[in-house]
Design a protein around this motif. Sequence first.
Motif, mmCIF file in Angstrom:
data_model
loop_
_atom_site.group_PDB
_atom_site.id
_atom_site.type_symbol
_atom_site.label_atom_id
_atom_site.label_comp_id
_atom_site.label_asym_id
_atom_site.label_seq_id
_atom_site.Cartn_x
_atom_site.Cartn_y
_atom_site.Cartn_z
ATOM 1 N N SER A 13 -115.025 -27.058 -19.545
ATOM 2 C CA SER A 13 -115.777 -28.111 -20.232
ATOM 3 C C SER A 13 -115.225 -29.464 -19.872
ATOM 4 C CB SER A 13 -115.725 -27.903 -21.750
ATOM 5 O OG SER A 13 -114.381 -27.938 -22.204
ATOM 6 N N ARG A 14 -116.004 -30.487 -20.214
ATOM 7 C CA ARG A 14 -115.617 -31.869 -19.963
ATOM 8 C C ARG A 14 -115.383 -32.539 -21.308
ATOM 9 N NH1 ARG A 14 -119.899 -33.449 -17.107
ATOM 10 N NH2 ARG A 14 -119.103 -33.000 -15.032
ATOM 11 N N VAL A 15 -114.194 -33.106 -21.512
ATOM 12 C CA VAL A 15 -113.836 -33.729 -22.785
ATOM 13 C C VAL A 15 -113.339 -35.137 -22.516
ATOM 14 C CG1 VAL A 15 -112.373 -33.595 -24.835
ATOM 15 C CG2 VAL A 15 -113.208 -31.504 -23.777
ATOM 16 N N GLY A 16 -113.765 -36.082 -23.352
ATOM 17 C CA GLY A 16 -113.292 -37.453 -23.198
ATOM 18 C C GLY A 16 -114.420 -38.418 -22.907
ATOM 19 N N GLY A 17 -114.040 -39.658 -22.563
ATOM 20 C CA GLY A 17 -115.020 -40.699 -22.265
ATOM 21 C C GLY A 17 -115.718 -40.465 -20.943
ATOM 22 N N ALA A 18 -116.656 -41.358 -20.631
ATOM 23 C CA ALA A 18 -117.475 -41.180 -19.430
ATOM 24 C C ALA A 18 -116.641 -41.238 -18.156
ATOM 25 C CB ALA A 18 -118.569 -42.238 -19.398
ATOM 26 N N MET A 19 -115.726 -42.222 -18.078
ATOM 27 C CA MET A 19 -114.925 -42.369 -16.861
ATOM 28 C C MET A 19 -113.950 -41.197 -16.715
ATOM 29 S SD MET A 19 -115.902 -44.935 -15.149
ATOM 30 C CE MET A 19 -114.512 -45.140 -14.057
ATOM 31 N N THR A 20 -113.281 -40.824 -17.834
ATOM 32 C CA THR A 20 -112.305 -39.732 -17.769
ATOM 33 C C THR A 20 -112.994 -38.408 -17.485
ATOM 34 O OG1 THR A 20 -110.963 -40.929 -19.370
ATOM 35 C CG2 THR A 20 -110.455 -38.595 -19.036
ATOM 36 N N ALA A 21 -114.122 -38.174 -18.153
ATOM 37 C CA ALA A 21 -114.811 -36.899 -18.010
ATOM 38 C C ALA A 21 -115.344 -36.671 -16.612
ATOM 39 C CB ALA A 21 -115.949 -36.830 -19.027
ATOM 40 N N SER A 22 -115.655 -37.745 -15.910
ATOM 41 C CA SER A 22 -116.201 -37.586 -14.564
ATOM 42 C C SER A 22 -115.123 -37.185 -13.558
ATOM 43 C CB SER A 22 -116.871 -38.890 -14.119
ATOM 44 O OG SER A 22 -115.914 -39.928 -14.049
ATOM 45 N N ARG A 23 -113.852 -37.417 -13.904
ATOM 46 C CA ARG A 23 -112.762 -37.129 -12.963
ATOM 47 C C ARG A 23 -111.967 -35.883 -13.322
ATOM 48 N NH1 ARG A 23 -110.277 -43.289 -12.571
ATOM 49 N NH2 ARG A 23 -112.127 -44.285 -11.678
ATOM 50 N N THR A 24 -111.926 -35.488 -14.589
ATOM 51 C CA THR A 24 -111.146 -34.338 -15.027
ATOM 52 C C THR A 24 -111.998 -33.409 -15.873
ATOM 53 O OG1 THR A 24 -110.376 -35.446 -17.040
ATOM 54 C CG2 THR A 24 -109.031 -35.711 -15.056
ATOM 55 N N PHE A 25 -111.474 -32.213 -16.106
ATOM 56 C CA PHE A 25 -112.140 -31.263 -16.985
ATOM 57 C C PHE A 25 -111.079 -30.410 -17.658
ATOM 58 C CE2 PHE A 25 -111.527 -29.016 -13.063
ATOM 59 C CZ PHE A 25 -111.311 -27.693 -13.423
ATOM 60 N N HIS A 85 -105.801 -20.615 -25.731
ATOM 61 C CA HIS A 85 -104.955 -21.485 -24.895
ATOM 62 C C HIS A 85 -105.862 -22.496 -24.189
ATOM 63 C CE1 HIS A 85 -101.347 -19.013 -25.381
ATOM 64 N NE2 HIS A 85 -102.147 -17.961 -25.262
ATOM 65 N N GLN A 86 -105.554 -23.773 -24.355
ATOM 66 C CA GLN A 86 -106.377 -24.818 -23.750
ATOM 67 C C GLN A 86 -105.530 -25.688 -22.830
ATOM 68 O OE1 GLN A 86 -108.972 -26.822 -26.420
ATOM 69 N NE2 GLN A 86 -109.708 -28.290 -24.913
ATOM 70 N N PHE A 87 -106.066 -25.934 -21.623
ATOM 71 C CA PHE A 87 -105.399 -26.764 -20.628
ATOM 72 C C PHE A 87 -106.339 -27.917 -20.273
ATOM 73 C CE2 PHE A 87 -103.964 -22.411 -20.216
ATOM 74 C CZ PHE A 87 -102.586 -22.546 -20.227
ATOM 75 N N SER A 88 -105.829 -29.130 -20.317
ATOM 76 C CA SER A 88 -106.670 -30.312 -20.144
ATOM 77 C C SER A 88 -106.205 -31.154 -18.964
ATOM 78 C CB SER A 88 -106.662 -31.158 -21.425
ATOM 79 O OG SER A 88 -105.336 -31.508 -21.792
ATOM 80 N N ASN A 89 -107.036 -32.166 -18.650
ATOM 81 C CA ASN A 89 -106.745 -33.150 -17.592
ATOM 82 C C ASN A 89 -106.553 -32.496 -16.220
ATOM 83 O OD1 ASN A 89 -106.792 -35.212 -19.541
ATOM 84 N ND2 ASN A 89 -104.604 -34.998 -19.951
#
Length: 566
Positions: free
Chosen positions: A415-427, A440-444
């Motif tokens: 999934s994509r979490v965060g603002g528009a700029m952050t979400a477009s680069r990470t998941f 277990h959740q892994f981000s960025n």
Amino acid sequence: MEAFQEIYLNLSKKHGVARFAESGWGWKPSGGGDTFTLDQAQIMQTQWSRAARGYELKMLTRTDGVIQLDGFQQEDFERISKLFKIWYGINVEHREHSLRGWNWGKAEFGKAELSFMVANRPAFEIPYTEVSNTNLAGKNEVAVDFSVPADGDDTGTNGHLGGARARGKKSSGARDQLVEMRFYVPGTASRKEKKEDGEDVTDNDDVEEQNAAQLFYETMVDKAEIGEVAGDTYASFQDILHLTPRGRFDIDFYEKSFRLRGKTYDYKIQYDAVKKFMVLPKPDDIHTLITVGLDPPLRQGQTRYPFLVMQFKRDEETNIDLNMTEEQLAQYDGKLQPRYEAPISVVISDIFRGLTNKRITKPSKDFLSHHEQSGVKCSIKANEGHLFCLDKAFMFVPKPATYISMDNIASVTMSRVGGAMTASRTFDIAFTMKGGLAEHQFSNINREEQQPLENFFRLKGIKTKNEMADESSAILAAALQDDDLASSDDGGANRGSADEDDESVDEDFQAESESDVAEEYDEDHKSSGSDDSDAEMEDADDDAAPDEEPEPELVERPKKKVKTSK
């Protein structure tokens, strides 16, 4: 010969028969099993006291420490006292315990055990053989860890591995057992220097004042022989960087255990406690991580460390000769070499593999990241690290070190979490576990790693749900339904900043004040935009409230300009 029925040896689960003779005594379990014997010359001191199963006979021996026999009756004291006096020449001391229930008292270090004294009577005793480790948990607090049996069937009296001849087996006598005790030791204490003959010196100049907790800790380490292992050191490595727990430790390898020596903590870990062993190449192309899974976990105060994470430079080489004879090397079936000359990470991993007989786990060959590495950079909450894809599990290091077996994974959600700029680069990815285990959740995670990870999940047959595609469709559908992009004459359409100006009034704005910015919006000034924008402004004026007189553009436009410049 004198015999006593239903006697328990060293808190054993099963009772047996204790027989005493002039040459010594022995104990044999009633249900059959190995017999424990002791020569009378080994007995140094005996005590008789009340115990949980009746009355207890405690013997201090020369080589086996403290041996306990309990299950006696009160009337057995006369027989026991008489036979010890006649056959062994030892007086049986009748000792009473303190029953006040106080948790404060005085700690006395004896020859074979620590006694906690309350009103000059022992409240409890701790045999040194039962202490597996100790450390300073605080400025005035000392934690003492007790030995844990290998399994539930270990009664403490199984063959040569049990009985009083085995360290740390008495605590296996009951279903519930004490694994840690903490002592609060305030103030300072005096360390008395000893002469060569062992007597304390009387000169006050030789008495050293130091923190009482520190002295308690050092005395316990010395008495319980923590860190001292029977046999010689096979190999030693100095100043090894550990990411978990954080610090630098010296590593000493012995026949049955290895030792970690740091400035504050000193651990002795049995090879039987090593459950997993992984060598993970860090994606920076500079370091290699060695991860050791422990059960029971390592403990520092209240913190448990189920994994040791060591970091080595790949180009750092070492050469070492093992301190082992040819006969000792032959016992390991060629898994150990007499001499090593290779990168230090390779040497330590080979020695670990040979001594622990554990298979080395490496990252799966079926996975390569976007940058052709074995792991991907990600975070668990605020902790950054790397997630490695193994053949049968996933491993996140360094902190908190997390091991996820594929057999326990129900599904993976991307999934994509965060603002528009952050979400477009990470998941983010979340592992949903079977049996109601914690997720277990892994981000960025870098967006470039999405396809390699998704391919690996499908290759391993893990159910994968990609919510990012659904989110992109929803965003596109919402954009197409936006009234700003549709050619509608609806008066209620959103007109951006024009509506904002009508709905909110800037009370600090002075319409009659002189401003250089206002000149740009003079009535005669020609805008660089199209006529459509002027029409939009006229529509915005039409939307004003009925009781308000629409203000000219000269007033409305500077309001937005001044508001945004604040």
